[in-house]
Each structure stands twice: as C-alpha cells, then as structure tokens.
Motif scaffolding. Structure first.
Motif, mmCIF file in Angstrom:
data_model
loop_
_atom_site.group_PDB
_atom_site.id
_atom_site.type_symbol
_atom_site.label_atom_id
_atom_site.label_comp_id
_atom_site.label_asym_id
_atom_site.label_seq_id
_atom_site.Cartn_x
_atom_site.Cartn_y
_atom_site.Cartn_z
ATOM 1 N N LEU A 51 -50.715 -84.135 59.646
ATOM 2 C CA LEU A 51 -49.434 -84.750 59.284
ATOM 3 C C LEU A 51 -49.451 -86.245 59.578
ATOM 4 C CD1 LEU A 51 -46.501 -84.479 58.353
ATOM 5 C CD2 LEU A 51 -45.880 -83.918 60.715
ATOM 6 N N TRP A 52 -49.938 -86.605 60.759
ATOM 7 C CA TRP A 52 -50.005 -88.022 61.103
ATOM 8 C C TRP A 52 -50.953 -88.766 60.173
ATOM 9 C CZ3 TRP A 52 -48.295 -92.310 62.850
ATOM 10 C CH2 TRP A 52 -49.164 -93.349 63.192
ATOM 11 N N ARG A 53 -52.090 -88.162 59.864
ATOM 12 C CA ARG A 53 -53.055 -88.811 58.992
ATOM 13 C C ARG A 53 -52.481 -88.983 57.590
ATOM 14 N NH1 ARG A 53 -56.943 -91.557 60.844
ATOM 15 N NH2 ARG A 53 -57.870 -89.834 62.028
ATOM 16 N N THR A 54 -51.767 -87.978 57.099
ATOM 17 C CA THR A 54 -51.173 -88.057 55.767
ATOM 18 C C THR A 54 -50.159 -89.184 55.685
ATOM 19 O OG1 THR A 54 -51.458 -85.669 55.459
ATOM 20 C CG2 THR A 54 -49.890 -86.781 54.021
ATOM 21 N N VAL A 55 -49.258 -89.236 56.650
ATOM 22 C CA VAL A 55 -48.199 -90.259 56.633
ATOM 23 C C VAL A 55 -48.789 -91.661 56.824
ATOM 24 C CG1 VAL A 55 -46.125 -91.082 57.804
ATOM 25 C CG2 VAL A 55 -46.450 -88.636 57.419
ATOM 26 N N LEU A 243 -48.038 -74.775 55.276
ATOM 27 C CA LEU A 243 -48.390 -76.185 55.076
ATOM 28 C C LEU A 243 -47.859 -76.709 53.751
ATOM 29 C CD1 LEU A 243 -52.084 -75.986 56.328
ATOM 30 C CD2 LEU A 243 -50.161 -77.032 57.526
ATOM 31 N N ALA A 244 -47.932 -75.879 52.706
ATOM 32 C CA ALA A 244 -47.404 -76.296 51.410
ATOM 33 C C ALA A 244 -45.892 -76.484 51.471
ATOM 34 C CB ALA A 244 -47.762 -75.265 50.348
ATOM 35 N N SER A 245 -45.204 -75.642 52.233
ATOM 36 C CA SER A 245 -43.756 -75.796 52.383
ATOM 37 C C SER A 245 -43.419 -77.114 53.070
ATOM 38 C CB SER A 245 -43.181 -74.621 53.184
ATOM 39 O OG SER A 245 -43.432 -73.384 52.538
ATOM 40 N N VAL A 246 -44.196 -77.470 54.086
ATOM 41 C CA VAL A 246 -43.986 -78.748 54.765
ATOM 42 C C VAL A 246 -44.250 -79.903 53.802
ATOM 43 C CG1 VAL A 246 -44.790 -80.237 56.634
ATOM 44 C CG2 VAL A 246 -44.525 -77.782 57.022
ATOM 45 N N GLN A 247 -45.285 -79.771 52.982
ATOM 46 C CA GLN A 247 -45.601 -80.813 52.011
ATOM 47 C C GLN A 247 -44.464 -80.988 51.011
ATOM 48 O OE1 GLN A 247 -48.690 -82.415 52.185
ATOM 49 N NE2 GLN A 247 -47.989 -83.872 50.647
ATOM 50 N N VAL A 248 -43.926 -79.878 50.529
ATOM 51 C CA VAL A 248 -42.798 -79.953 49.590
ATOM 52 C C VAL A 248 -41.586 -80.590 50.266
ATOM 53 C CG1 VAL A 248 -41.145 -78.558 48.287
ATOM 54 C CG2 VAL A 248 -43.577 -78.008 48.196
ATOM 55 N N LEU A 249 -41.329 -80.235 51.529
ATOM 56 C CA LEU A 249 -40.197 -80.803 52.262
ATOM 57 C C LEU A 249 -40.355 -82.315 52.421
ATOM 58 C CD1 LEU A 249 -37.589 -80.351 53.842
ATOM 59 C CD2 LEU A 249 -38.976 -79.923 55.874
ATOM 60 N N LEU A 250 -41.568 -82.772 52.710
ATOM 61 C CA LEU A 250 -41.821 -84.212 52.818
ATOM 62 C C LEU A 250 -41.520 -84.918 51.491
ATOM 63 C CD1 LEU A 250 -45.153 -84.525 54.859
ATOM 64 C CD2 LEU A 250 -42.893 -85.354 55.527
#
Length: 276
Positions: A51-55, A243-250
């Motif tokens: 998550l940190w790396r993505t952001v 993880l996909a749900s978190v990605q969609v939420l972001l």
C-alpha cells in the motif's frame, strides 16, 4: 424513465456486478463466510508495504508528470520552434501505446546491457553497468512519468488554446515578465485542466501493473502486483479479492475527492465571476 434503463443495466453488468462478486469472494473462509481473510490480509506486513509503495510511486509519478507536462505544454503553446508540430504528434502517439512498450524501451536504453551502459563501457572501460535503476522504485517512477506525461500535456494544450491572446498582450504591454505572465495569467486559467490531468494520472498510476511487471522490479511490490501474486501465482482468491476491494476503494475515494474539489472550485469561480 424507460430510456435510462438500458444504460443502467449496462453499468450494473459491467461495473457493479464484478465488484459485488469480488466483495463476496473476499468473505470466503474454510468454515463458511466471515472477516477472517480481511483481518489476515490487512494485518500483514506485505499489505502495508504494498500500500505504501503504491501510494508513494503514484504520488511521485503524478508530481513528475505535472512538472514535466506543464513545461512541455508551455513550450509547445507559447515558444514557437521548428518541429513543434512533430513533437505534438509524438506526444499523441505515446497515448496510443501500451505501457509495457515504454518499459521495454527503457530496458533497451538504460538496462544493464542497454545502449547507454554500452556507450559508457566503451568510454570508461568499466565492465560493470554504470546505470542500474530500472528494477528500483526510481526506475518505475521514471517509466510512469515518461508514459503518463502526455495525459497532462493534452488537457493543458487545449486550455492554452482557449486562452485569449489579448490577455497575454495586455500583460506584456504593462511590463510583466514572461515568468509573471505565466504565473499570474496563464496558469490560473489552466488550473482546471491541470487538476483534471493530474487526477487522471494519479488514478492511472495507482492501478498501473504493466510497467511494474515488465521492469522486473521484484522488490517493488505494489497492490496490483500483489493482487496478481495472490490471485494467479498462489491462487489465493479470497486474499486477492480483499486486495482488489482495497484497490477499488482507493480509486473510488480518489475519484470522489476529485469531483468534490473540482465542483467546489467551479462553484467558487462562478460566484467570483457573478460578483465581478
């Protein structure tokens, strides 16, 4: 009302139904349904690192695209030079290419056996590669800046084309320097286009997978890469669904935030225009 049903059905089938299926899959446990998978995935160090790396990669790439895209748009719009039309067409061409082609070109140019390292080796005689950044976060950020900068340039060029030339002439006749004209006349008019381009780039970089995959950056694990690993490599579908749900939420949070900020900006600008 009936005319709105077909688009609504299409949206439900294309967007809503897959999200519902992903959410349902994320609650699957060996004993039935529950939140055990959510607790396990969200509490893992791998998730927090991804998550940190993505952001961080998305923010750095977006900042780079905004700076480079603004510079290119200003030069193309206000600094006439031979070949400007060709450069504009090249920028349009980049928009049509898949992202992995940019990564492959980076490999051919800056890889350990790439053209730049080969040239440096011939000059210095040092066999070890002088440039070795492709498999690092820096390499991913540079590749994303190269690929996504046109998404900032194009809206800015459209905004600059709508800017009345009289405003620039009046500012210049009053003795304003080019930098002051750019800062106080040009950029304020182009702010909505800059915000739209930056928001689009941030959304795209948050979900970018091809560049991370083709750089071979094994230590650069973003959320899309982690989803791929959990869902395809280890076949952990419930974990990948979380993880996909978190990605969609972001993505949805970013989109809604952009809409709210943009609506407030447009509303404030309209009020100031009426008062003026």
């Amino acid at each position: 009302m009936l005319w709105s049903l077909p688009p609504l059905v299409i949206v439900v089938g294309i967007a809503v139904y897959p999200i519902v299926r992903v959410l349902a899959e994320s609650t699957e446990t060996p004993s039935g349904r529950g939140t055990a998978v959510w607790s396990q995935v969200l509490g893992s160090q791998a998730f927090r690192d991804a998550l940190w790396r993505t952001v961080s990669i998305a923010v750095c790439s977006t900042a780079g695209c905004l700076v480079l895209g603004t510079l290119l748009a200003v030069v193309l719009a206000f600094v006439p030079f031979p070949g400007a039309a060709v450069v504009g067409r090249l920028i349009d061409t980049v928009l049509t290419l898949p992202s992995f082609l940019i990564t492959l070109s980076f490999t051919f140019l800056y890889g350990s056996a790439g053209a730049v390292n080969a040239l440096i080796t011939q000059i210095t005689g040092n066999r070890s590669p002088a440039l070795d950044f492709l498999t690092t976060p820096t390499g991913v950020v540079l590749a994303e800046i190269t690929y996504f900068t046109p998404f900032v340039v194009r809206p800015l060029l459209a905004a600059f084309a709508q800017l009345p030339r009289e405003h620039l002439d009046v500012a210049a006749s009053l003795g304003a320097s080019p930098w002051r004209v750019l800062r106080q006349v040009v950029l304020p008019e182009a702010w909505p286009a800059l915000a739209a381009g930056g928001s689009l780039v941030l959304l795209l970089t948050l979900n970018e997978f091809g560049i991370v995959l083709f750089t071979g950056a094994k230590g650069v694990i973003t959320l899309p890469a982690l989803i791929y690993t959990r869902g395809i490599v280890t076949f952990d579908l419930p974990g990948a669904a979380v993880l996909a749900s978190v990605q969609v939420l972001l993505s949805l949070t970013l989109y809604l935030g952009y809409r709210l900020i943009f609506a407030r900006f447009i509303g404030g600008a309209a009020i100031r225009t009426r008062e003026g």
